[in-house]
Scaffold this active site. Structure first.
Site, short mmCIF file in Angstrom:
data_model
loop_
_atom_site.label_atom_id
_atom_site.label_comp_id
_atom_site.label_asym_id
_atom_site.label_seq_id
_atom_site.Cartn_x
_atom_site.Cartn_y
_atom_site.Cartn_z
N SER A 28 9.39 -3.48 -50.62
CA SER A 28 9.92 -2.40 -51.46
C SER A 28 10.04 -1.06 -50.73
O SER A 28 10.41 -0.06 -51.34
CB SER A 28 9.05 -2.23 -52.70
OG SER A 28 7.69 -2.18 -52.33
N THR A 43 7.37 1.66 -54.58
CA THR A 43 7.61 2.83 -53.71
C THR A 43 6.29 3.38 -53.19
O THR A 43 5.30 3.35 -53.90
CB THR A 43 8.28 3.92 -54.56
OG1 THR A 43 9.55 3.46 -54.93
CG2 THR A 43 8.38 5.25 -53.83
N THR A 86 11.36 4.57 -50.19
CA THR A 86 11.52 3.29 -50.90
C THR A 86 12.82 2.59 -50.53
O THR A 86 13.77 3.24 -50.06
CB THR A 86 11.54 3.57 -52.43
OG1 THR A 86 11.45 2.34 -53.14
CG2 THR A 86 12.80 4.28 -52.88
N ARG A 108 23.54 2.55 -56.14
CA ARG A 108 22.54 3.12 -57.04
C ARG A 108 21.47 3.90 -56.23
O ARG A 108 21.00 3.46 -55.20
CB ARG A 108 21.88 2.01 -57.84
CG ARG A 108 20.79 2.46 -58.82
CD ARG A 108 19.41 2.38 -58.23
NE ARG A 108 18.36 2.61 -59.23
CZ ARG A 108 17.08 2.74 -58.93
NH1 ARG A 108 16.67 2.66 -57.68
NH2 ARG A 108 16.19 2.95 -59.87
N VAL A 109 21.13 5.06 -56.74
CA VAL A 109 20.05 5.85 -56.15
C VAL A 109 19.03 6.11 -57.25
O VAL A 109 19.41 6.46 -58.38
CB VAL A 109 20.59 7.19 -55.58
CG1 VAL A 109 19.45 8.11 -55.19
CG2 VAL A 109 21.50 6.93 -54.38
N GLY A 110 17.76 5.94 -56.93
CA GLY A 110 16.71 6.14 -57.93
C GLY A 110 16.12 7.54 -57.86
O GLY A 110 16.75 8.49 -57.38
N ASP A 111 14.92 7.66 -58.35
CA ASP A 111 14.24 8.97 -58.39
C ASP A 111 13.64 9.37 -57.04
O ASP A 111 13.44 10.55 -56.77
CB ASP A 111 13.10 8.92 -59.42
CG ASP A 111 12.06 7.86 -59.03
OD1 ASP A 111 12.47 6.69 -58.78
OD2 ASP A 111 10.87 8.18 -58.95
N THR A 121 6.43 6.66 -59.28
CA THR A 121 6.89 5.33 -58.89
C THR A 121 7.20 4.57 -60.18
O THR A 121 6.72 4.92 -61.25
CB THR A 121 5.85 4.60 -58.01
OG1 THR A 121 6.23 3.24 -57.85
CG2 THR A 121 4.46 4.66 -58.57
N GLY A 122 8.05 3.57 -60.05
CA GLY A 122 8.47 2.84 -61.24
C GLY A 122 9.96 2.97 -61.46
O GLY A 122 10.72 3.18 -60.51
N GLY A 136 13.16 4.37 -61.74
CA GLY A 136 13.67 5.69 -61.35
C GLY A 136 14.53 6.36 -62.40
O GLY A 136 14.45 7.57 -62.59
C1 SD4 Z 1 13.35 3.47 -57.81
N1 SD4 Z 1 11.24 4.52 -58.26
O1 SD4 Z 1 14.18 3.24 -56.95
C2 SD4 Z 1 11.92 3.61 -57.37
C3 SD4 Z 1 11.31 2.28 -57.28
C4 SD4 Z 1 9.82 2.30 -57.26
O2 SD4 Z 1 7.81 1.40 -56.99
O3 SD4 Z 1 9.17 3.24 -57.55
N2 SD4 Z 1 9.15 1.32 -56.91
O4 SD4 Z 1 13.62 3.54 -59.00
#
Ligand code: SD4
Length: 336
Positions: free
Chosen positions: A91, A196, A214, A224-227, A247-248, A250
């Site tokens: 990850s 992450t 991450t 796609r782009v996360g947080d 984390t989690g 996004g």
């Molecule tokens: C995301 N927050 O790309 C990240 C993924 C993540 O633990 O946190 N993984 O959404």
């Protein structure tokens, strides 16, 4: 109404500030020691915290910098590079999972005690996105660069390249792809692939910096782009107050500007623990379907108090000080 809300807010802020000044350390938290050296200079006990089990090895990398009197910004960069290099990690970095189309696209950001920050997103084929983010911070007038532009920036500066996905990950993706041919617009949420690394460190000067890196949500849509690379969402530091990482999922974290929210709540006087919980509560209040909606926050304040909270159980973080090295289970709102 607005005035009333403001007054309540202010009162809460003061009460929170008083609480945080006189509150003893709770389980899962430590208070940073302060000591003086002959010069009269105040020296802080360094501390580093980071998300999930891989945080133990990452913290050890950061600790090499911190224990030698180095700066928190160098510590967090070096720390998360350990995770980025870990071929077994699915990850973060080199060993990361690809998107639906088979591309491993990496997101990272970094922020220092002067509120300087740098970020890269949707970056492919570069071994250490965190160092590219640092170079954006240190050598450009920008904060965030993405995709082909970020790749060119990295290549021009001689950053190490990698071929991704690595063979075993590619094999796994091919199998997955066969079984999920028709689901292009429906990303699969799976809490097991949200890992992450977000890291926060305080150095002997009492300065706080953070880093987050991450490969993001496994099998996400291409582009796609996360947080994680978004300053204020995946990471935020204000050296007057503290820092937070997330984390989690996004998308849910971005919706409430998660890490910034945690730091602003600490500014109002709430402890890191209270602030992380309040940010999770806010996420919960914005969603009706909580299926697989895992979001986790980890925060530190200027005194070295640490807090963490997640929607579901299972989130933990690694903590390292001169006296302790351990994993701590976060408090949570509900069980899976
Ligand atoms: C995301 N927050 O790309 C990240 C993924 C993540 O633990 O946190 N993984 O959404």
């Amino acid at each position: 109404m607005a005035a009333l809300q403001r007054r309540t807010f202010f009162k809460l802020g003061l009460a929170g500030a008083a609480l945080s000044l006189f509150r003893p350390a709770k389980a899962g938290e430590i208070l940073s020691d302060y000591s003086s050296v002959e010069t009269g200079e105040t020296v802080f006990s360094p501390i580093v915290i980071s998300t999930w089990n891989h945080g133990i090895a990452a913290n050890a990398g950061a600790w090499e910098v911190l224990q030698n009197g180095g700066k928190s910004i160098d510590a967090v960069e070096k720390g998360v590079m350990v995770t980025e290099s870990d071929l077994t990690n699915r990850s973060v970095g080199i060993g990361g999972m690809p998107d639906r189309d088979g591309h491993v696209t990496l997101d990272a950001c970094i922020m220092d005690e002067k509120s300087r920050c740098g970020s890269v997103a949707f970056l492919e084929g570069i071994a250490h996105p965190i160092s590219v983010a640092r170079a954006v911070m240190d050598t450009t007038l920008h904060v965030m660069i993405v995709g082909a532009g970020a790749k060119k920036f990295a290549l021009d500066r001689g950053f190490e390249t990698i071929k991704t996905p690595i063979p075993e990950v590619k094999a796994e993706w091919k199998k997955w792809r066969k079984e999920h041919k028709d689901e292009y617009t429906k990303p699969e949420i799976n809490h097991e692939n949200h890992d992450t690394i977000g890291m926060l460190a305080m150095d002997k000067f009492g300065n706080i910096s953070g880093a987050c890196t991450t490969s993001g949500w496994a099998y996400k849509m291409h582009g796609r782009v996360g947080d994680s690379p978004i300053i204020g969402a995946g990471l935020f530091v204000d050296n007057e107050i503290g820092g937070a990482v997330a984390t989690g999922l996004g998308e849910a974290i971005i919706r409430i500007a998660g890490s910034h929210t945690v730091v602003e709540l600490m500014r109002q006087g709430f402890t890191p623990q209270e602030a992380c919980k309040m940010a999770v509560d806010r996420i919960l209040s914005k969603h009706t379907d909580l299926t697989n909606l895992q979001c986790c926050f980890l925060a530190i304040d200027k005194k070295g108090n640490v807090g963490s909270y997640s929607v579901y159980n299972g989130f933990n973080y690694a903590l390292k000080t001169a006296k302790a090295e351990k994993m701590v289970d976060a408090e949570f709102n509900r069980s899976w």
